[in-house]
Design a protein around this motif. Structure first.
Motif, PDB file in Angstrom:
ATOM      1  N   ASP A  53     -57.863  27.260 -92.595  1.00 27.06           N
ATOM      2  CA  ASP A  53     -57.246  28.363 -93.342  1.00 27.06           C
ATOM      3  C   ASP A  53     -57.802  29.721 -92.923  1.00 27.06           C
ATOM      4  O   ASP A  53     -57.057  30.708 -92.864  1.00 27.06           O
ATOM      5  CB  ASP A  53     -57.404  28.163 -94.851  1.00 27.06           C
ATOM      6  CG  ASP A  53     -56.421  27.141 -95.408  1.00 27.06           C
ATOM      7  OD1 ASP A  53     -55.422  26.823 -94.725  1.00 27.06           O
ATOM      8  OD2 ASP A  53     -56.653  26.654 -96.535  1.00 27.06           O
ATOM      9  N   ASP A  54     -59.094  29.798 -92.625  1.00 23.84           N
ATOM     10  CA  ASP A  54     -59.671  31.065 -92.154  1.00 23.84           C
ATOM     11  C   ASP A  54     -59.074  31.481 -90.819  1.00 23.84           C
ATOM     12  O   ASP A  54     -58.776  32.655 -90.598  1.00 23.84           O
ATOM     13  CB  ASP A  54     -61.198  30.964 -92.026  1.00 23.84           C
ATOM     14  CG  ASP A  54     -61.900  30.952 -93.375  1.00 23.84           C
ATOM     15  OD1 ASP A  54     -61.286  31.374 -94.379  1.00 23.84           O
ATOM     16  OD2 ASP A  54     -63.062  30.521 -93.422  1.00 23.84           O
ATOM     17  N   SER A  57     -55.512  32.698 -91.453  1.00 24.04           N
ATOM     18  CA  SER A  57     -55.451  34.025 -92.078  1.00 24.04           C
ATOM     19  C   SER A  57     -55.763  35.132 -91.078  1.00 24.04           C
ATOM     20  O   SER A  57     -55.204  36.214 -91.162  1.00 24.04           O
ATOM     21  CB  SER A  57     -56.380  34.105 -93.290  1.00 24.04           C
ATOM     22  OG  SER A  57     -57.727  34.039 -92.892  1.00 24.04           O
ATOM     23  N   LYS A  98     -48.035  26.874 -93.394  1.00 22.30           N
ATOM     24  CA  LYS A  98     -48.646  28.203 -93.310  1.00 22.30           C
ATOM     25  C   LYS A  98     -48.274  28.940 -92.027  1.00 22.30           C
ATOM     26  O   LYS A  98     -48.468  30.154 -91.945  1.00 22.30           O
ATOM     27  CB  LYS A  98     -50.161  28.078 -93.422  1.00 22.30           C
ATOM     28  CG  LYS A  98     -50.602  27.648 -94.805  1.00 22.30           C
ATOM     29  CD  LYS A  98     -52.085  27.808 -94.986  1.00 22.30           C
ATOM     30  CE  LYS A  98     -52.422  27.624 -96.445  1.00 22.30           C
ATOM     31  NZ  LYS A  98     -53.058  28.751 -97.035  1.00 22.30           N
TER      32      LYS A  98
END
Length: 191
Positions: A53-54, A57, A98
């Motif tokens: 997720d990092d 992002s 995502k």
């Protein structure tokens, strides 16, 4: 020649990078926090699922239009007794949701680094990389990039098959941790 970027330079990242290099491709490793990294056409996320997720992002815009390869096994490493994704889902599907502008594949997660580096499973069978994804073009792009690397690849079906591949990877990890198989072992396919 393909340009391939790899997040993660641990055992798996290095083993995967060596495969692509052996096949004659340009490989670069993206260092943590490297904001201006130029990403290749194929981007491999050779990191633990908790780190994904990092990366997304920070690099979502740069990953648009790329083939993104998820190698993670979302294992609960505290207990080694389950996966951290919901039943009926997978880490790869989480990543695809995502990154809707990327072509997400699941691959390498059923292989150990040693079997990629040696190109053999238990010194007996050739290593096979299973590839799941919804883009036939992306799957072929990855399979083509592996030609000449010393490993085989097989199309494992749609991205939904990542669920079974992650369960399969989880099983291999738990067998190795419990010393039922070695880290040079694993599962092999025979035609």
């Amino acid at each position: 020649m393909a340009n391939i970027s790899i997040f993660g330079q641990g055992n798996m990242g290095n083993a995967i990078g060596s495969l692509f290099q052996a096949a004659g491709h340009q490989v670069s490793f993206v260092k943590r926090g490297e904001a201006n990294a130029q990403l290749g056409d194929i981007v491999v996320l050779a990191v633990y699922f908790a780190a994904v997720d990092d990366i997304i992002s920070q690099y979502a815009a740069q990953l648009a239009g790329k083939t993104v390869v998820d190698i993670s096994n979302p294992v609960n490493f505290d207990t080694l007794d389950g996966l951290t994704v919901a039943a009926g889902s997978s880490a790869a599907e989480h990543i695809a949701a995502k990154l809707p502008q990327s072509r997400v594949l699941k691959a390498f997660n059923t292989n150990f680094a040693a079997t990629l580096a040696s190109r053999k499973v238990a010194d007996k069978a050739e290593t096979t990389v299973l590839i799941a994804g919804d883009s036939g073009e992306a799957k072929q792009q990855l399979a083509d990039a592996l030609k000449g690397s010393g490993v085989h690849s097989k199309d494992a079906g749609s991205l939904k098959r990542a669920r079974e591949l992650e369960a399969f990877g989880f099983l291999a990890i738990t067998l190795a941790v419990r010393e039922q198989i070695g880290w040079t072992g694993g599962f092999a396919l025979f035609d």
